[in-house]
Scaffold this active site. Structure first.
Site, PDB file in Angstrom:
ATOM      1  N   SER A   1      39.506   1.039  -3.919  1.00 61.90           N
ATOM      2  CA  SER A   1      40.216   2.267  -4.242  1.00 61.90           C
ATOM      3  C   SER A   1      41.170   2.017  -5.392  1.00 61.90           C
ATOM      4  O   SER A   1      41.569   0.878  -5.657  1.00 61.90           O
ATOM      5  CB  SER A   1      41.017   2.729  -3.013  1.00 61.90           C
ATOM      6  OG  SER A   1      41.902   3.783  -3.336  1.00 61.90           O
TER       7      SER A   1
ATOM      8  N   TYR B   1      47.768   0.737   3.611  1.00 64.71           N
ATOM      9  CA  TYR B   1      46.486   1.033   2.950  1.00 64.71           C
ATOM     10  C   TYR B   1      46.406   0.277   1.627  1.00 64.71           C
ATOM     11  O   TYR B   1      45.378  -0.329   1.305  1.00 64.71           O
ATOM     12  CB  TYR B   1      46.346   2.538   2.732  1.00 64.71           C
ATOM     13  CG  TYR B   1      45.019   2.948   2.126  1.00 64.71           C
ATOM     14  CD1 TYR B   1      43.837   2.762   2.834  1.00 64.71           C
ATOM     15  CD2 TYR B   1      44.954   3.516   0.855  1.00 64.71           C
ATOM     16  CE1 TYR B   1      42.621   3.133   2.283  1.00 64.71           C
ATOM     17  CE2 TYR B   1      43.744   3.889   0.304  1.00 64.71           C
ATOM     18  CZ  TYR B   1      42.577   3.704   1.024  1.00 64.71           C
ATOM     19  OH  TYR B   1      41.372   4.070   0.472  1.00 64.71           O
TER      20      TYR B   1
END
Length: 246
Positions: A141, A154
């Site tokens: 990501s 995250y």
């Protein structure tokens, strides 16, 4: 992009990027092994691919469980005859401030986003080494490049995938194994939907006016990397919506 005769194992294949990648690889001629916890979803997808003249198998898997992750990779290899590519796509995104966080959410992310990548890659590497070729694609990501308040754990998982991918790439060179990390920005998938309503509201404000990428956009990036000739190693693909500044 033609990958006829190749075999590709894909985790998190029940929806979003994983499903789109399975469809793209099958359409390009590959046999695919599909892993996800939601067996009904991947069985339906496998049936659609098989009915369309392709070859697909569905294997219920929680990649955060080492035995299941290893069994998926081994069965993909054994049932499809080889393992040309592994796409580590399964992941969880649960955002929120660190203070007063539910630490069970942290464990869920680390299990799927980190251990899932580690277990599957560890299982695939000797199989690829033995056949003298292979390709491991880790779907990370933009959050693996830019840390923000409210997404600390995250970020931790995705920064970790980036570091692991580069180390794995270097180790894979003498084995004939290529490694690619794909880092999407905002994508229209189910992934954000597991967050609390107040988090979803903040995300909507942050990405107001941004047209997100579609899952097929990321699938095409994965397919591009896989389809390159053996002397070409695409190490990293960072892909954002045109309207996303950071």
């Amino acid at each position: 992009m033609d990958i006829s005769g190749r075999t590709v194992a894909i985790t998190g294949a029940s929806s979003g990027i994983g499903e789109a990648t399975a469809r793209a690889c099958a359409a390009a001629g590959a046999s695919v092994a599909l892993a996800a916890r939601r067996l009904d979803r991947i069985e339906q997808l496998a049936q659609e691919i098989n009915d369309g003249g392709g070859r697909a198998i569905a294997l219920q898997t929680d990649v955060g469980q080492e035995a299941q992750a290893r069994a998926f990779v081994q069965r993909a290899h054994d049932e499809l005859g080889k393992l040309d590519a592994l796409v580590n796509n399964a992941g969880v995104m649960l955002l929120g401030p660190i203070e007063n966080a539910d630490t069970e959410e942290w464990r869920r992310m680390i299990d799927a986003n980190v251990y899932g990548v580690l277990y599957c890659s560890h299982a695939a590497l000797p199989l690829m080494h033995a056949q003298g070729s292979g390709h491991i694609i880790n779907v990370s990501s933009v959050a693996g490049r830019v840390a923000r308040a409210g997404s600390g754990v995250y970020n931790l998982t995705k920064f970790g995938v980036g570091a692991f991918s580069e180390s794995l790439r270097q180790e894979g060179v003498p084995l004939g194994v290529r490694v690619t990390i794909v880092e999407p920005g905002a994508v229209a998938t189910e992934l954000p939907g597991h967050n609390r309503p107040e988090i979803l509201e903040l995300m909507a404000k942050r990405f107001a006016g941004v047209t997100p990428l579609e899952s097929v956009d990321i699938a095409n990036a994965v397919l591009y990397a896989i389809s390159q000739p053996e002397n070409v190693s695409v190490n990293e693909i960072l892909i954002r919506p045109s309207g996303q500044a950071a």
